[in-house]
Design an enzyme around this catalytic site. Structure first.
Site, mmCIF file in Angstrom:
data_model
loop_
_atom_site.group_PDB
_atom_site.id
_atom_site.type_symbol
_atom_site.label_atom_id
_atom_site.label_comp_id
_atom_site.label_asym_id
_atom_site.label_seq_id
_atom_site.Cartn_x
_atom_site.Cartn_y
_atom_site.Cartn_z
ATOM 1 C CE LYS A 47 90.165 -19.165 42.045
ATOM 2 N NZ LYS A 47 91.041 -19.347 43.409
ATOM 3 N NE ARG A 49 88.055 -15.889 38.581
ATOM 4 C CZ ARG A 49 87.912 -14.546 39.027
ATOM 5 N NH1 ARG A 49 86.848 -14.143 39.205
ATOM 6 N NH2 ARG A 49 89.014 -13.934 38.879
ATOM 7 C CG HIS A 63 93.946 -16.430 46.319
ATOM 8 N ND1 HIS A 63 94.137 -15.867 45.169
ATOM 9 C CD2 HIS A 63 93.603 -17.736 45.609
ATOM 10 C CE1 HIS A 63 94.073 -16.495 44.006
ATOM 11 N NE2 HIS A 63 93.633 -17.525 44.235
ATOM 12 C CG ASP A 116 93.990 -21.317 44.309
ATOM 13 O OD1 ASP A 116 94.960 -20.505 44.058
ATOM 14 O OD2 ASP A 116 92.862 -21.308 43.900
ATOM 15 C CE LYS A 127 99.425 -18.455 43.722
ATOM 16 N NZ LYS A 127 98.126 -19.391 44.162
ATOM 17 C CB THR A 128 101.994 -23.189 40.325
ATOM 18 O OG1 THR A 128 100.715 -22.706 40.573
ATOM 19 C CG2 THR A 128 102.168 -24.733 40.260
ATOM 20 N NE ARG A 166 92.625 -22.250 35.205
ATOM 21 C CZ ARG A 166 93.395 -21.270 36.421
ATOM 22 N NH1 ARG A 166 93.662 -22.298 37.335
ATOM 23 N NH2 ARG A 166 93.165 -20.206 36.461
ATOM 24 C CB SER A 204 97.830 -15.370 37.091
ATOM 25 O OG SER A 204 98.183 -16.007 35.850
#
Length: 530
Positions: A198, A56, A217, A254, A239-240, A319, A235
């Site tokens: 996003k 981003r 989020h 997400d 979390k994942t 990604r 990050s």
């Protein structure tokens, strides 16, 4: 320009047959290959490169400041104001640019899995692979829904159009501009597809709270008994990994909303980091990357067309975008009841936060507003020792409204639904980064499991003397001494110095909320900083 803009943007770029509307996955894949925008990998996924921008561009993101937004947006470094007249002129330029293209791709779909709160959107793309990305990430309409689809927000992405800052009012050739009055997101000068995802999340973070929906989020999953858990974390916090549980169904990875009905996924797909991805470690994600999926900046063997997920030649931020249905263990539809448990994840490289602690409502609001984790040595040039990183509400770059508004909604939801909240440190134990060791994943999994099972709801706790957190005395499958950081350090004095250093950083960061959040800090923050 006014509210008629949405009705005219497709007409303005149509020059007879150039509009490719709602192409199916196979046709879009064919277009990507035909136009040399990407290649097909051995699993059938499309692989594309994003060029100069592999992530981003937060400094190039703006919100149009006008009568609607002037007194609502939290203006500053994240939400930079953009002149409405300059936006109108730039918008016209982008439409003229797209009108000259041989093909322009249009996707119509939704953001928000709960029909009561979903936003009908359309995405207009210069690139076929971007349109494929949008199709995989947003919610795809049924044929019946398509007949009555009227977009309330439009994303226009023209990577080949480069702005002239001196004329257009942008910071660089790249721009991501949201107009809430015109209901348009205008993107140019960057091929990084994540900007589309996003931007719509930022839009939902503005619209949902106005409908008394708490936008978040976070990832979410649901147990066999219908119990719902939310996982917040920046990050690198796990979390994942921790939300992908074989015994629980994934609701989303997400972005979610929490309404009076319960929670719902905002998206229809996943946008997974895939650096060092392996079938052994993350089989669900690995197997989801098949026909229709989009790989960004992943290195591919030119002969076998197999992906090399360990190769970061182009970027660490490789990604994969794929629809939720590519995952085997998902909740369908992506809606559920009210959460029973909330997990805040942090990777504390100072090695001083407890591996798990129970939070009061005020502590939950404090740590939500703080959004703490650590940036590790070696992750960025010049970072030689762990640095405290704070991202408000675990999602600062995507929050248009004042942070306290989101925190207040969290507090109200915790009270209303008697939610148990835990802070889980997946970082270091026995010393800071370079001295101690990363918390064993088996211990973290055991702690999360105990929290989700309700085993810690009424367990005995001790209070951390510096952070004021309530630490469970026992957790099944975890040695008792591991639960209290001071007991894992060789020298207690060194631990205390490091803990006070981090507590002070929390206090310094929270100073920006002082006007409204003094009571939250008093009841939820560290109890000692010196």
């Amino acid at each position: 320009m006014g509210s008629s803009l949405l009705k005219t943007n497709l007409t303005a770029i149509d020059h007879g047959g150039n509009l490719q509307i709602q192409l199916g996955t196979a046709k879009l894949v064919e277009k990507v290959l035909e136009r040399n925008e990407g290649i097909l990998t051995s699993t059938g996924a499309v692989r594309a490169e994003t060029g100069l921008y592999t992530g981003r561009s937060p400094e190039d993101k703006f919100i149009v400041k006008d009568a609607l937004t002037e007194n609502e947006i939290e203006w500053g470094k994240v939400n930079q104001p953009f002149d409405s007249e300059k936006f109108a002129k730039l918008y016209d330029k982008v439409l003229q640019y797209l009108k000259q293209q041989n093909e322009v791709f249009v996707f119509k779909g939704f953001a928000g899995a709960d029909p009561s709160y979903r936003l009908p959107i359309q995405v207009i793309n210069e690139l076929a692979w971007h349109n494929l990305f949008a199709q995989q990430l947003f919610i795809r309409p049924t044929n019946e829904e398509l007949k009555n689809h009227h977009a309330e927000f439009t994303v226009i992405s023209a990577p080949g159009f480069k702005a002239d800052p001196s004329v257009d009012g942008t910071r660089s050739e790249t721009f991501i501009i949201i107009s809430f009055t015109e209901k348009v997101v205008l993107i140019g000068g960057t091929e990084y597809a994540g900007e589309m995802k996003k931007s719509i999340f930022s839009v939902m973070n503005y619209l949902l709270p106005k409908n008394d929906v708490f936008s978040m989020h976070c990832s979410a999953n649901i147990g066999l008994e219908g119990d719902v858990a939310l996982f917040f974390g920046l990050s690198g916090t796990g979390k994942t990994t921790l939300s992908a549980d074989p015994n629980r169904k994934l609701i989303g990875d997400d972005e979610h909303g929490w309404s009076a009905n319960g929670i719902f996924n905002i998206e229809g797909g996943c946008y997974a980091k895939c650096i060092n991805l392996s079938q052994e470690k993350e089989p669900q994600i690995f197997e989801a990357i098949r026909f229709g999926a989009v790989l960004e900046n992943v290195m591919i063997d030119p002969d076998t067309r197999e992906a090399d997920y360990d190769d970061s030649s182009l970027t660490e931020n490789t990604r994969a975008a794929y629809p939720l249905e590519n995952m085997s263990n998902i909740a369908y539809p992506s809606v559920a009841g009210h959460p029973n448990t909330i997990i805040f994840l942090t990777a504390d490289a100072f090695g001083v936060l407890p591996p798990i602690s129970k939070l009061t409502k005020e502590q939950a609001m404090y740590h939500f507003l703080s959004g703490y984790t650590s940036k590790l040595a070696g992750t960025e040039r010049g970072v030689t020792s762990p640095q405290a990183t704070f991202s408000t509400c675990f999602g600062a770059p995507f929050l248009p409204l004042p942070a306290q508004r989101y925190a207040k909604m969290l507090g109200e939801k915790i009270d209303e639904h008697e939610v148990q909240v835990f802070l889980v440190n997946t970082g270091w134990t026995g010393g800071e980064f370079g001295v101690g060791k990363r918390m064993k994943l088996q211990f973290t999994r055991a702690m999360v499991q105990a929290a989700l099972n309700g085993e810690l709801n009424s367990t005995e706790t001790v209070r951390d003397p510096i952070f004021g957190l309530y630490i469970p005395v026992h957790v099944p499958g975890v040695p008792d001494h591991v639960l209290q950081p001071a007991r894992t350090w060789e020298h207690k004095e060194a631990y205390e110095l490091k803990a006070l250093e981090l507590a002070k950083k929390f206090k310094e960061n929270f100073a920006k909320f002082q006007d409204i959040a003094e009571e939250i800090e008093k009841a939820g923050g560290p109890v000692r900083t010196e």
